[in-house]
Design an enzyme around this catalytic site. Structure first.
Site, PDB file in Angstrom:
ATOM      1  CE  LYS A 191       5.299 -51.624-141.962  1.00  0.00           C
ATOM      2  NZ  LYS A 191       4.963 -50.671-141.088  1.00  0.00           N
ATOM      3  CB  SER A 386       3.135 -49.711-137.659  1.00  0.00           C
ATOM      4  OG  SER A 386       3.023 -50.585-138.734  1.00  0.00           O
TER       5      SER A 386
END
Length: 588
Positions: A191, A386
């Site tokens: 991330k 995402s």
């Protein structure tokens, strides 16, 4: 007296501008009323496909685009939907003899290019010609041009052929100089959306995923060009590595193009193909005009529809705007589609890097409710990562292009401590009182305690668990396996298909066919309708003109600082937990 003349002159100029604008509006309104007039497509016409402009999922018509001047920045915005529809119509239209493709440097993502390229190859089944000319081709432009029968390149032009790359900007040094401390809370090794604030270079994890992603996209890129041009993939790769296509002559010798020549030479070739006299003009027709003409692919039953709901842009709470996905607006639109019995199935067309985790979850819920009543298929465009993937995982089937950027299943939170900046740079300090020790939490104007930081991290962890649990449920795999694919890592469509995050490789038409089959609709027995419905041209014109003027004023007043103000505005939209893909990934 001088002041008086100044006021008189200002009033006079204002009156002239008012009458000019009023006249333009009346002409625009008149043009809209006259838009119902039949458009005549001449025999021996050529569809002119100009892709050297931004391409959105759905286009926008501007009735004032022909005026130029103050309206020159408000040209029609070409839509992928319109391009594909025009190509399908032209394939079966006897009056269209071929396509003139303008694709020097298209402004589109790789999945959008894949959709167009696929439809161009379908068009070639009609045995009609495709020709293209450019002063120079970018790699994206050449990807489309490579399907053409005749590829003309200006003799002093060139082709960009040096491989694909991504480059990121890092702002740690900027924040250090400003005494701003970013506090990052995340889950997932990959991330890396927050690395731009905390590092001055890419982490090894970020390099790994970025390298593997562009390698996968490059593999698909080379494979398709190889099939079109008859050049082996190893040779294409070697030419990129060695900069072997350094000039037009090298491009011709290596069979990248068919002809070195100027635009007038291409037109002479076209006239011979069309059997048109040299002194006469070629009958070109653009996408917008052509779609207003009589040639239409036969539509099915009005009472049997496939609804394609377009979700394009960053994800935010509320109604959102024209360039993002507002959860309230999306929910309202999808609810209307769900309750419309004439719509038998739904395709969610996603082109989004993500955004608000809360808004993503709200939209996921609405997709789940819709899936209980009728088939819902996800169609991924350039990026569905995402929060974009959060939406897709609620659908029955996920369809992606080989070069779609997807995955990035992860959550992060971001808080900026601006205490030192305000104090050291501006001389501003903060103090206050509250009814409990954490009444001002979370805060950007003091150092948070370790306990307060741990509470934010706890929320991020819980958000990640929710994301992965729902993704595992939607993908019908164990949470453990899903987590091994998550951690915020991005994948290409090909990789996502291999690891089970995507079901089918294909475009929006493939998703529509899957939706129709799930709804038990026969081919040709249904209509496809896009939602939200296309905006009225006049409304879009004024919205765009106001937006363009705001951007011009910002750029004029701030100069080189304008991009950073734009970045600041984006940061302000990152409040709360974010389900957002790493960086702004532009592959070029």
């Amino acid at each position: 007296m001088l002041q008086f003349f100044k006021y008189v002159l200002a009033t006079f100029v204002g009156i002239i501008l008012f009458f000019f604008l009023s006249f333009a509006i009346l002409v625009g309104i008149g043009s809209m009323f006259s838009s119902d007039e039949e458009v005549v497509i001449n025999d021996k016409s050529v569809l002119k496909l100009d892709l050297n402009q931004p391409i959105q999922e759905v286009g926008v018509d501007n009735p004032f685009s022909d005026f130029g001047g103050m309206f020159s920045g408000n040209n029609d915005v070409v839509g992928l939907k319109d391009i594909l529809e025009a190509l399908k119509n032209a394939q079966a239209d006897d009056k269209i003899k071929g396509i003139y493709l303008k694709t020097d440097s298209p402004e589109a993502g790789w999945a959008t290019l894949e959709e167009i390229r696929h439809q161009l190859t379908e068009f070639k089944k009609s045995k009609k010609f495709i020709v293209t000319y450019a002063e120079s081709y970018s790699e994206k432009g050449y990807y489309l041009a490579s399907v053409a029968d005749k590829i003309y390149l200006n003799p002093v032009g060139g082709i960009e052929w040096n491989g694909l790359s991504v480059e990121y900007s890092f702002f740690k040094g900027t924040f250090d100089k400003l005494d701003v401390k970013p506090l990052v809370f995340r889950v997932g090794e990959f991330k890396s959306a927050i690395e731009m604030f905390t590092r001055s270079d890419m982490s090894e994890a970020s390099k790994k995923q970025s390298s593997e992603l562009i390698t996968a996209i490059n593999g698909n890129f080379l494979k398709n060009i190889s099939a079109s041009r008859g050049i082996p993939v190893p040779q294409l790769q070697n030419l990129a590595d060695s900069l072997g296509v350094e000039n037009p002559k090298a491009a011709l010798n290596n069979k990248f193009i068919t002809n070195l020549g100027y635009q007038d030479e291409l037109e002479s070739y076209l006239k011979k193909e069309l059997k048109v006299e040299e002194k006469k003009n070629i009958s070109y027709v653009g996408v917008s005009k052509y779609l207003k003409g009589p040639a239409k692919v036969k539509e099915g039953d009005f009472n049997k529809r496939i609804g394609v709901l377009v979700a394009e842009g960053e994800i935010t709470s509320g109604d959102g705007g024209d360039d993002n996905i507002g959860s309230d607006k999306f929910v309202k639109e999808l609810k209307e589609i769900r309750e419309n019995d004439k719509i038998k199935a739904v395709v969610i067309r996603i082109n989004s890097p993500g955004g608000s985790a809360l808004a993503s979850d709200i939209m996921w819920r609405e997709i789940q409710l819709t899936a209980k009543k009728k088939p819902v298929i996800a169609s991924m465009s350039d990026v569905a990562a995402s929060g974009g993937y959060y939406m897709a995982m609620g659908c029955d089937t996920i369809v992606a292009q080989p070069n779609t950027i997807t995955g990035s299943i992860g959550i992060f939170g971001l808080v900026f401590n601006v205490t030192d900046f305000m104090n050291n740079k501006l001389g501003i300090t903060f103090d206050g009182v509250g009814t409990s020790p954490h009444a001002d939490w979370p805060t950007a104007t003091r150092e948070m305690t370790e306990f307060e930081k741990s509470m934010i991290q706890k929320s991020v962890n819980e958000g990640y668990e929710t994301f992965t649990r729902k993704a595992a449920q939607g993908r019908r795999m164990s949470v453990e396996k899903l987590k091994s694919l998550a951690q915020g890592r991005v994948w290409s469509g090909v990789e996502a298909k291999q690891n089970g995050l995507v079901d089918v490789l294909g475009g929006v038409d493939d998703a529509v066919k899957i939706a129709a089959k799930a709804a038990k609709l026969s081919e040709g027995d249904y209509r496809v309708r896009y939602y939200p419905e296309k905006k009225k041209p006049l409304d879009e014109f004024f919205n765009k003109m106001i937006g363009d003027e705001e951007e011009k004023v910002t750029a004029k007043n701030l100069g080189e600082l304008a991009p950073y103000v734009k970045m600041y505005k984006k940061l302000m939209n990152m409040g709360g937990m974010q389900a957002r893909m790493p960086f702004e990934m532009v592959i070029k």
